[in-house]
Design a protein around this motif. Structure first.
Motif, PDB file in Angstrom:
ATOM      1  N   ARG A   1     -26.334   3.230  -3.490  1.00 38.82           N
ATOM      2  CA  ARG A   1     -25.427   2.256  -4.236  1.00 38.82           C
ATOM      3  C   ARG A   1     -25.038   0.946  -3.146  1.00 38.82           C
ATOM      4  O   ARG A   1     -25.140  -0.017  -3.855  1.00 38.82           O
ATOM      5  N   THR A   2     -24.933   1.096  -2.024  1.00 36.95           N
ATOM      6  CA  THR A   2     -24.756   0.016  -1.209  1.00 36.95           C
ATOM      7  C   THR A   2     -25.747  -0.991  -1.519  1.00 36.95           C
ATOM      8  O   THR A   2     -25.730  -2.250  -1.226  1.00 36.95           O
ATOM      9  N   SER A   3     -27.016  -0.664  -1.467  1.00 39.17           N
ATOM     10  CA  SER A   3     -28.224  -1.455  -1.732  1.00 39.17           C
ATOM     11  C   SER A   3     -28.113  -2.206  -2.951  1.00 39.17           C
ATOM     12  O   SER A   3     -28.386  -3.275  -3.135  1.00 39.17           O
TER      13      SER A   3
ATOM     14  N   TYR B   1     -25.317  -3.064  -4.707  1.00 35.83           N
ATOM     15  CA  TYR B   1     -24.363  -3.760  -4.546  1.00 35.83           C
ATOM     16  C   TYR B   1     -24.806  -5.085  -3.772  1.00 35.83           C
ATOM     17  O   TYR B   1     -24.411  -6.396  -4.276  1.00 35.83           O
ATOM     18  N   ASP B   2     -25.497  -4.868  -2.671  1.00 34.04           N
ATOM     19  CA  ASP B   2     -26.255  -6.272  -2.189  1.00 34.04           C
ATOM     20  C   ASP B   2     -27.055  -6.799  -2.985  1.00 34.04           C
ATOM     21  O   ASP B   2     -27.184  -8.162  -3.019  1.00 34.04           O
ATOM     22  N   ASP B   3     -27.955  -6.232  -3.741  1.00 28.91           N
ATOM     23  CA  ASP B   3     -28.654  -6.827  -4.705  1.00 28.91           C
ATOM     24  C   ASP B   3     -28.078  -7.729  -5.854  1.00 28.91           C
ATOM     25  O   ASP B   3     -28.415  -8.793  -6.155  1.00 28.91           O
TER      26      ASP B   3
ATOM     27  N   SER C   1     -25.945 -15.018  -6.011  1.00 24.11           N
ATOM     28  CA  SER C   1     -25.882 -16.274  -5.383  1.00 24.11           C
ATOM     29  C   SER C   1     -27.207 -17.059  -5.864  1.00 24.11           C
ATOM     30  O   SER C   1     -27.229 -18.206  -5.736  1.00 24.11           O
TER      31      SER C   1
ATOM     32  N   ARG D   1     -24.919  -9.001  -5.346  1.00 26.17           N
ATOM     33  CA  ARG D   1     -24.383 -10.178  -4.826  1.00 26.17           C
ATOM     34  C   ARG D   1     -25.968 -11.323  -4.563  1.00 26.17           C
ATOM     35  O   ARG D   1     -25.390 -12.475  -4.989  1.00 26.17           O
ATOM     36  N   LEU D   2     -26.999 -10.778  -4.232  1.00 26.82           N
ATOM     37  CA  LEU D   2     -28.061 -11.696  -3.955  1.00 26.82           C
ATOM     38  C   LEU D   2     -28.415 -12.513  -5.282  1.00 26.82           C
ATOM     39  O   LEU D   2     -28.634 -13.564  -5.264  1.00 26.82           O
TER      40      LEU D   2
END
Length: 103
Positions: A21-23, A25-27, A33, A29-30
């Motif tokens: 899941r955290t991956s 979330y990071d993806d 951006s 956000r990327l």
């Protein structure tokens, strides 16, 4: 889609197993951006959605070019129309359209 749904989709359609899941979330956000119109749902448990635009970038480019070539439109009016059209796309799309425009 929420992170669990995204993970399931990645596994089902692309064979990517055990995506954390955290991956995701990071993806997300990327991608945000980079200018992708991904928005958080009001209820964060429901995840994210892609914001739809009224027009595709190529359609906006076509109209920008037409306004620029129109002899019946003043420079001031053309710039106002240009700004309105550019507001119909993402930040990423706006920067691409500005760089390819001759205004």
């Amino acid at each position: 889609m929420n992170a669990v749904q995204v993970s399931q989709k990645l596994e089902e359609e692309y064979g990517m197993e055990n995506v954390h899941r955290t991956s995701i979330y990071d993806d997300v956000r990327l991608l945000q951006s980079c200018g992708y119109p991904i928005k958080q749902a009001e209820n964060s448990h429901k995840g994210w959605y892609m914001e739809k635009h009224l027009l595709e970038d190529w359609e906006i480019k076509l109209m920008l070019d037409s306004v620029q070539q129109a002899r019946c439109v003043s420079v001031h009016d053309a710039n106002e129309i240009r700004n309105k059209l550019l507001n119909l796309t993402s930040q990423r799309g706006r920067s691409r359209l500005i760089s390819s425009s001759h205004f």
